[in-house]
Design an enzyme around this catalytic site. Structure first.
Site, PDB file in Angstrom:
ATOM      1  N   CYS A   1      45.446  49.529  35.706  1.00 13.60           N
ATOM      2  CA  CYS A   1      44.437  49.128  34.324  1.00 13.60           C
ATOM      3  C   CYS A   1      43.125  48.909  34.863  1.00 13.60           C
ATOM      4  CB  CYS A   1      45.209  48.111  33.532  1.00 13.60           C
ATOM      5  SG  CYS A   1      46.711  48.625  32.920  1.00 13.60           S
TER       6      CYS A   1
ATOM      7  N   PRO B   1      36.586  47.851  33.861  1.00 15.40           N
ATOM      8  CA  PRO B   1      35.448  48.469  34.600  1.00 15.40           C
ATOM      9  C   PRO B   1      35.507  48.624  36.001  1.00 15.40           C
ATOM     10  CG  PRO B   1      34.752  46.394  33.807  1.00 15.40           C
ATOM     11  CD  PRO B   1      36.252  46.526  33.358  1.00 15.40           C
TER      12      PRO B   1
ATOM     13  N   LYS C   1      37.970  44.489  40.094  1.00 16.35           N
ATOM     14  CA  LYS C   1      38.973  44.200  40.882  1.00 16.35           C
ATOM     15  C   LYS C   1      39.187  45.096  41.820  1.00 16.35           C
ATOM     16  CE  LYS C   1      41.334  41.042  37.721  1.00 16.35           C
ATOM     17  NZ  LYS C   1      40.699  41.550  36.363  1.00 16.35           N
TER      18      LYS C   1
ATOM     19  N   ARG D   1      35.382  53.640  29.089  1.00 14.87           N
ATOM     20  CA  ARG D   1      35.578  52.705  30.175  1.00 14.87           C
ATOM     21  C   ARG D   1      35.717  53.511  31.449  1.00 14.87           C
ATOM     22  NH1 ARG D   1      36.620  47.226  28.524  1.00 14.87           N
ATOM     23  NH2 ARG D   1      37.895  46.952  30.164  1.00 14.87           N
TER      24      ARG D   1
ATOM     25  N   CYS E   1      44.068  37.873  31.299  1.00 11.31           N
ATOM     26  CA  CYS E   1      43.203  36.626  31.004  1.00 11.31           C
ATOM     27  C   CYS E   1      43.588  35.989  29.786  1.00 11.31           C
ATOM     28  CB  CYS E   1      41.960  37.336  30.894  1.00 11.31           C
ATOM     29  SG  CYS E   1      41.527  38.760  29.835  1.00 11.31           S
TER      30      CYS E   1
HETATM   31  C1  LIG Z   1      42.329  43.678  31.403  1.00 11.51           C
HETATM   32  S1  LIG Z   1      41.360  45.349  31.544  1.00 11.51           S
HETATM   33  C2  LIG Z   1      41.128  45.544  33.032  1.00 11.51           C
HETATM   34  C3  LIG Z   1      40.098  45.149  33.854  1.00 11.51           C
HETATM   35  C4  LIG Z   1      39.807  45.673  35.285  1.00 11.51           C
HETATM   36  N1  LIG Z   1      41.034  45.416  36.133  1.00 11.51           N
HETATM   37  C5  LIG Z   1      38.831  44.854  35.862  1.00 11.51           C
HETATM   38  O1  LIG Z   1      38.920  43.917  36.728  1.00 11.51           O
HETATM   39  O2  LIG Z   1      37.477  45.291  35.952  1.00 11.51           O
HETATM   40  C6  LIG Z   1      42.658  46.425  30.971  1.00 11.51           C
HETATM   41  C7  LIG Z   1      42.263  47.936  31.039  1.00 11.51           C
HETATM   42  O3  LIG Z   1      43.421  48.659  30.824  1.00 11.51           O
HETATM   43  C8  LIG Z   1      43.223  49.785  30.457  1.00 11.51           C
HETATM   44  N2  LIG Z   1      44.572  50.243  30.227  1.00 11.51           N
HETATM   45  C9  LIG Z   1      45.443  49.887  28.984  1.00 11.51           C
HETATM   46  N3  LIG Z   1      46.552  50.486  29.024  1.00 11.51           N
HETATM   47  C10 LIG Z   1      46.630  51.308  30.160  1.00 11.51           C
HETATM   48  C11 LIG Z   1      47.360  52.261  30.247  1.00 11.51           C
HETATM   49  N4  LIG Z   1      48.768  52.306  29.961  1.00 11.51           N
HETATM   50  N5  LIG Z   1      46.896  52.901  31.624  1.00 11.51           N
HETATM   51  C12 LIG Z   1      45.755  52.783  32.109  1.00 11.51           C
HETATM   52  N6  LIG Z   1      44.819  52.005  31.603  1.00 11.51           N
HETATM   53  C13 LIG Z   1      45.346  51.254  30.547  1.00 11.51           C
HETATM   54  C14 LIG Z   1      42.266  49.418  29.087  1.00 11.51           C
HETATM   55  O4  LIG Z   1      41.745  50.466  28.677  1.00 11.51           O
HETATM   56  C15 LIG Z   1      41.410  48.277  29.776  1.00 11.51           C
HETATM   57  O5  LIG Z   1      40.250  49.018  30.320  1.00 11.51           O
END
Ligand SMILES: C[S@@+](CC[C@H](N)C(=O)[O-])C[C@H]1O[C@@H](n2cnc3c(N)ncnc32)[C@H](O)[C@@H]1O
Length: 306
Positions: free
Chosen positions: A143, A146, A149, A172, A263
C-alpha cells in the site's frame, strides 16, 4: 455527541483515563519535518543550501527524537529492539523541522524541486527499521503511495534492494511515481489492488502499511474531524486490514519478514489484528507510539512467516 468527543469515546474503549488524556493532549497539528535524500545529495550540501537561502530550521538526530519520545513515555512494547537499530548510522538520519512559513518558501526552491529532501512524518520511518533489510532483498510495499516508506528503504539501502510498490488509487499512484523519479529511487511500480497480485510471486520482506482510520494523525482542534473520522471508517479499515494481511502472508516466502503498520492507535486496528495472525508468525515484535507535536501516533508489528 460532538466530533472530538467521538474520538475520545473511541479512545476510552481501549485506554484508561490517563492514557486517553495523554493521547488527546498529543493529538495536535504536527511539525513539518523533512529528511535529506541521500541518493541525490548529502547532509552538508543541504545544510549549506538552506543557510545560503537563509531558511530557519532546526535539525535533530532521529535517535535523539526517539529518546525524547521514550523519556516522555510515548513508546510501548519492544523498545529494546528499536533502540538497538536506531543507533545505526543508516537509520540515525537528521530530521529537519521548519515552520509553515519556511515550509512554503522551501517548496519553491530547487532543494525541494530537485528532490534533495523529502517531507515525511518522523513516525513513518520506523517500520523500515523493522524490515531487517539486507542487500539484494526482494521487498513488496503493498500500500505504497505516496511512496515515503519505499523511498526511505532505498535511501537506507542506497538502491541496493529490489522494491515493488503497489498502489490502487490512480492519482496517488501518479504522485508516487513522480516522487520516485524526483528522488532517484529505484522502485518498480504496479498500479493495481494488492489483493489481485499473483500468489506465485514470493517476496523476502513485505511492508503492509495498511489503510486505517488515521486515529494517530488527528488534530483535535480541527473542527471537521467528524467528516472523516467515523465508526464506518474504522470498521471498513479493519475489514481491509485483515484481507490485506491474509494476502501478505500468501505472498511472503517461508521465514520471510512481514511488517504491518498503521497510523492508528486503536487496538482494534492493531493488537487485535495481530492476535488473529499470530499463529502464522514467529519472532514477533511490536511498537506503539502515542502522538505528540513531532510524532504521529503509529503502530507496528513484525514477524517471520512460519
Ligand atoms: C497509509 S497509506 C500508505 C502510505 C505509504 N506507505 C507511504 O509511506 O507513503 C495507504 C495507501 O494504500 C492504498 N491502498 C489501500 N488499499 C490498497 C490495496 N488493496 N492495494 C493497493 N493499495 C491500496 C491507499 O490508496 C493509500 O494510498
Amino acid at each position: 455527541m460532538n466530533n472530538d468527543n467521538f474520538f475520545y469515546e473511541v479512545l476510552k474503549k481501549f485506554y484508561n483515563n490517563d492514557i486517553c488524556e495523554k493521547i488527546y493532549k498529543g493529538s495536535v497539528k504536527k511539525n513539518n519535518t523533512f529528511r535529506v535524500n541521500l541518493n541525490k545529495t548529502n547532509l552538508q550540501d543541504v545544510i549549506s543550501k538552506l543557510k545560503k537561502e537563509d531558511f530557519k530550521y532546526k535539525n535533530f538526530k532521529f535517535y535523539d527524537l526517539i529518546l525524547n519520545c521514550k523519556n516522555d513515555e510515548l513508546l510501548t512494547y519492544d523498545l529494546d529492539y528499536l533502540m538497538k537499530f536506531i543507533n545505526r548510522e543508516e537509520f540515525n538520519v537528521d530530521i529537519f523541522f521548519v515552520d509553515d512559513d519556511n515550509l512554503k518558501k522551501i517548496k519553491n526552491t530547487d532543494i525541494y524541486n530537485d528532490g534533495l529532501i523529502y517531507f515525511q512524518n518522523t513516525s513513518t520511518l520506523i517500520p523500515i527499521i523493522f524490515l531487517n533489510l539486507k542487500p539484494g532483498d526482494n521487498i513488496l510495499d503493498m500500500c505504497a503511495a505516496p511512496g515515503g516508506k519505499s523511498l526511505f528503504i532505498q535511501n537506507v539501502m542506497k538502491n541496493k534492494v529490489n522494491v515493488t510498490a503497489v498502489e490502487l488509487n490512480h492519482i496517488r499512484y501518479e504522485r508516487m511515481c513522480n516522487n520516485f523519479k524526483k528522488q532517484n529511487a529505484n522502485v518498480f511500480t504496479i498500479k493495481d489492488n494488492s489483493l489481485n497480485l499473483d500468489d506465485n510471486l514470493k517476496f523476502d520482506k513485505i511492508l503492509l502499511d495498511a489503510p486505517c482510520s488515521g486515529s494517530g494523525t488527528i488534530n483535535v482542534f480541527d473542527e471537521n474531524i467528524y467528516t472523516y473520522f467515523t465508526e464506518d471508517l474504522i470498521e471498513k479499515s479493519i475489514i481491509r486490514q485483515k484481507k490485506l494481511l491474509e494476502k501478505a502472508l500468501k505472498l511472503l516466502k517461508r521465514k520471510g519478514r512481514l511488517v504491518y503498520s498503521t497510523c492508528s492507535i486503536l487496538n482494534s486496528e492493531n493488537e487485535e489484528i495481530l492476535l488473529l495472525f499470530k499463529k502464522k508468525l514467529e519472532n514477533i515484535v511490536q511498537l506503539k507510539i502515542f502522538p505528540n507535536e513531532c510524532f504521529e501516533g503509529f503502530y507496528i508489528f513484525s514477524g517471520e512467516k512460519l
